[in-house]
Design an enzyme around this catalytic site. Structure first.
Site, short mmCIF file in Angstrom:
data_model
loop_
_atom_site.label_atom_id
_atom_site.label_comp_id
_atom_site.label_asym_id
_atom_site.label_seq_id
_atom_site.Cartn_x
_atom_site.Cartn_y
_atom_site.Cartn_z
NE ARG A 60 -5.71 9.59 -1.50
CZ ARG A 60 -4.75 10.08 -2.09
NH1 ARG A 60 -4.54 11.54 -2.05
NH2 ARG A 60 -3.74 9.46 -2.40
CE LYS A 202 -6.38 7.41 2.98
NZ LYS A 202 -5.48 6.40 4.06
CG HIS A 221 -1.26 5.46 4.96
ND1 HIS A 221 -0.91 5.55 3.55
CD2 HIS A 221 -2.30 4.99 4.78
CE1 HIS A 221 -1.83 5.17 3.12
NE2 HIS A 221 -2.72 4.58 3.51
CB SER A 239 -4.32 3.31 -1.42
OG SER A 239 -4.80 4.02 -0.51
CE LYS A 243 -2.15 0.79 4.39
NZ LYS A 243 -2.66 1.17 2.78
CB THR A 244 -6.85 -3.88 3.32
OG1 THR A 244 -6.80 -2.57 3.50
CG2 THR A 244 -7.99 -4.71 3.77
CG ASP A 258 -5.96 3.20 5.48
OD1 ASP A 258 -5.13 2.76 4.77
OD2 ASP A 258 -6.53 4.27 5.21
NE ARG A 324 -9.90 2.12 -2.32
CZ ARG A 324 -8.67 2.00 -1.38
NH1 ARG A 324 -8.78 1.66 -0.29
NH2 ARG A 324 -7.67 2.62 -2.04
#
Length: 533
Positions: A60, A202, A221, A239, A243-244, A258, A324
């Site tokens: 980002r 996002k 988030h 990130s 989480k994933t 996410d 990614r």
């Protein structure tokens, strides 16, 4: 203009005043995949994933994001954390975007942000690249044919990577040709000068974060999964904090990885897919995610591929540390088809502690949960944002400050109300470093993290002996069956206990200093949850 008329209702696109050489509405995955290859946007790897490169932007561009400051947003946006742009500069940018589109083929997707039928947001995504259109079909929720018949977008997001912003004309940052401009009043987001697809998803998240609190819905988030006993769990984290990985549990149903909402109906996924980090992905530790790298249609950003054998090298970070993969939830065997579940039983706040101070798990009171939610301590992982090349300690309020348009207290108070109403247990989990800080210690073993999480989610962790952490005041388990006891006391993992104490005091002071901006917006019990210094 040549226009694809396969879209039942293209009026929401035409109403924008855009024209283009060719407009392709709601193309399917196969058509977008074929077009991407034909136009040289990507290459096919072994198994069929589409491999693309995003050039200089592999994360980002946080410094290039702007919100229009006008009568709609003046008193509703938290301007301490959001960079403003004037309506006039945005209008100039919008005119140039329309000119840019004139002689190009563009792709339009009409999709939903949100699985909750009462709170979902119809959005229109217009892209220059076919692979971006494929990406967002994976990441958002595809309407049923009946929904498309009268689909009217509430927001439009336009992504033109080859567009170059002009700082003088558009009010953007000197020396940058990148722009992500959000106009709440016009219900329009313009993205230019970057190929990183994460900017699109996002932007949807930022819009929902602005709209939903007004309806009493908590945008988060986070990732979410649920067990057979309807014991839903929320995993907050930035990130790279896990989480994933941690929500992809073969013994639990994945709701999403996410972005989610928490409404009167329960938890719901904003998305219809996952956007997982690929670098150093392990087939043994993350088998469900790893399997997607060999599936047709998965979009792989900045993953290194052998041009002859077409095999991937997930350990090679020469293109990006933030490589990614985007894939639909249907690629995960135990993912929820509806993207919805009931009220949560547990909340997990994930932090990648680069100092190596925090324990692998700690139990939080509701006040401590709000304190740590507003603090949002973690480390920015290398490559997540442009210019970040190694983990850096940071505080990102609500575990997602770049995507939170409103003041953090609005989200924090809403979260606290929902925790109390639903009697949710809260935990802080460190997926960062142990045995020393970054550079000396090592990452927390994922096996131990999974074991501790399992104990928290099945309720057995509540019955073990706890101690009170001398620095942060939360409860830390003394011993947990199946877990190396030594790892539960971070001070004991350091070779130099005095060095640990010094670093712990430094981190505690950082928490206290960071939280000063929130003290006027929280109750005394939340202020009392601060670490001792």
């Amino acid at each position: 203009m040549s226009q694809d008329t396969s879209c039942p209702n293209p009026t929401s696109f035409a109403a924008l005043g855009l024209s283009a050489k060719q407009v392709n509405h709601n193309w399917t995955n196969a058509a977008l995949y074929q077009n991407s290859i034909r136009n040289g946007e990507g290459e096919v790897a072994e198994g069929g994933p589409l491999v693309v490169k995003t050039g200089q932007h592999t994360g980002r561009s946080a410094l290039d994001k702007y919100m229009v400051r006008d009568g709609e947003t003046e008193d509703t946006v938290w301007w301490d954390a959001n960079t403003s742009i004037t309506p006039a500069k945005f209008d100039a940018l919008w005119e140039d975007f329309k000119t840019f589109a004139n002689d190009r083929q563009i792709f339009v997707q009409q999709l939903f942000g949100g699985a909750d039928l009462d709170h979902r947001l119809p959005v229109q995504i217009i892209t220059q690249y076919a692979w971006h259109s494929l990406f967002i079909r994976h990441l958002l929720r595809i309407p049923a044919t009946s929904d498309l018949a009268d689909f009217v977008a509430s927001f439009t997001i336009i992504d033109f990577p080859d567009f170059k912003a002009d700082p003088t004309r558009h009010g953007t940052r000197d020396g940058s040709e990148t722009v992500i401009a959000v106009n709440i009043s016009k219900r329009l987001v313009l993205i230019g000068g970057t190929s990183y697809a994460g900017e699109i998803k996002k932007s949807v998240f930022s819009i929902l974060n602005y709209l939903l609190p007004k309806a009493g819905v908590m945008p988060m988030h986070c990732s979410v999964n649920v067990g057979d006993d309807e014991d839903a769990a929320v995993f907050f984290g930035l990130s790279g904090t896990g989480k994933t990985t941690l929500s992809a549990d073969p013994n639990r149903t994945l709701i999403g990885d996410d972005e989610h909402g928490w409404s009167e109906n329960g938890l719901f996924n904003f998305e219809g897919g996952c956007y997982a980090k690929m670098i150093r992905l392990s087939a043994s530790a993350e088998p469900e995610i790893f399997a997607t790298t060999k599936m047709w249609g998965t979009v792989l950003e900045n993953v290194v591929m052998d041009p002859r054998t077409r095999q991937l090298d997930l350990d090679d970070a020469s293109l990006a540390e933030n490589s990614r993969g985007a894939y639909p939830l249907t690629s995960i065997p135990n993912a929820s088809a509806t993207g919805r579940c009931g009220q949560p039983k547990n909340i997990i706040m994930l932090t990648a502690d680069a100092f190596g101070i925090l324990p692998p798990i700690a139990k939080l009171t509701p006040s401590q949960a709000m304190y740590h939610f507003l603090s949002g301590y973690t480390a920015k992982v290398a490559g997540t944002e442009k210019g970040v090349t190694e983990p850096t300690a940071t505080f990102s309020t609500c575990f997602g400050a770049p995507f939170m348009p409103r003041h953090p207290s609005e989200y924090g108070n809403l979260l606290r109300e929902l925790i109390a109403k639903n009697q949710v247990s809260c935990w802080l989990v460190n997926t960062g470093w142990t045995s020393g800080p970054y550079g000396t210690g090592h990452r927390m073993p994922i096996k131990e993290t999974r074991a501790l999480l399992s104990a928290a989610l099945d309720g057995s962790l509540n019955s073990v002996e706890f101690r009170t952490d001398e620095n942060f005041g939360f409860l830390v388990p003394v011993a947990v069956p199946g877990v190396d006891t030594s790892i539960l006391n971070p001070r004991g993992t350091w070779d130099d206990a005095e060095a640990y104490d010094k670093k712990a005091a430094q981190l505690a002071k950082m928490f206290v200093e960071n939280f000063k901006i929130y003290t006027d917006y929280v109750d005394a019990d939340v202020r009392a949850a601060a670490p001792s210094i």
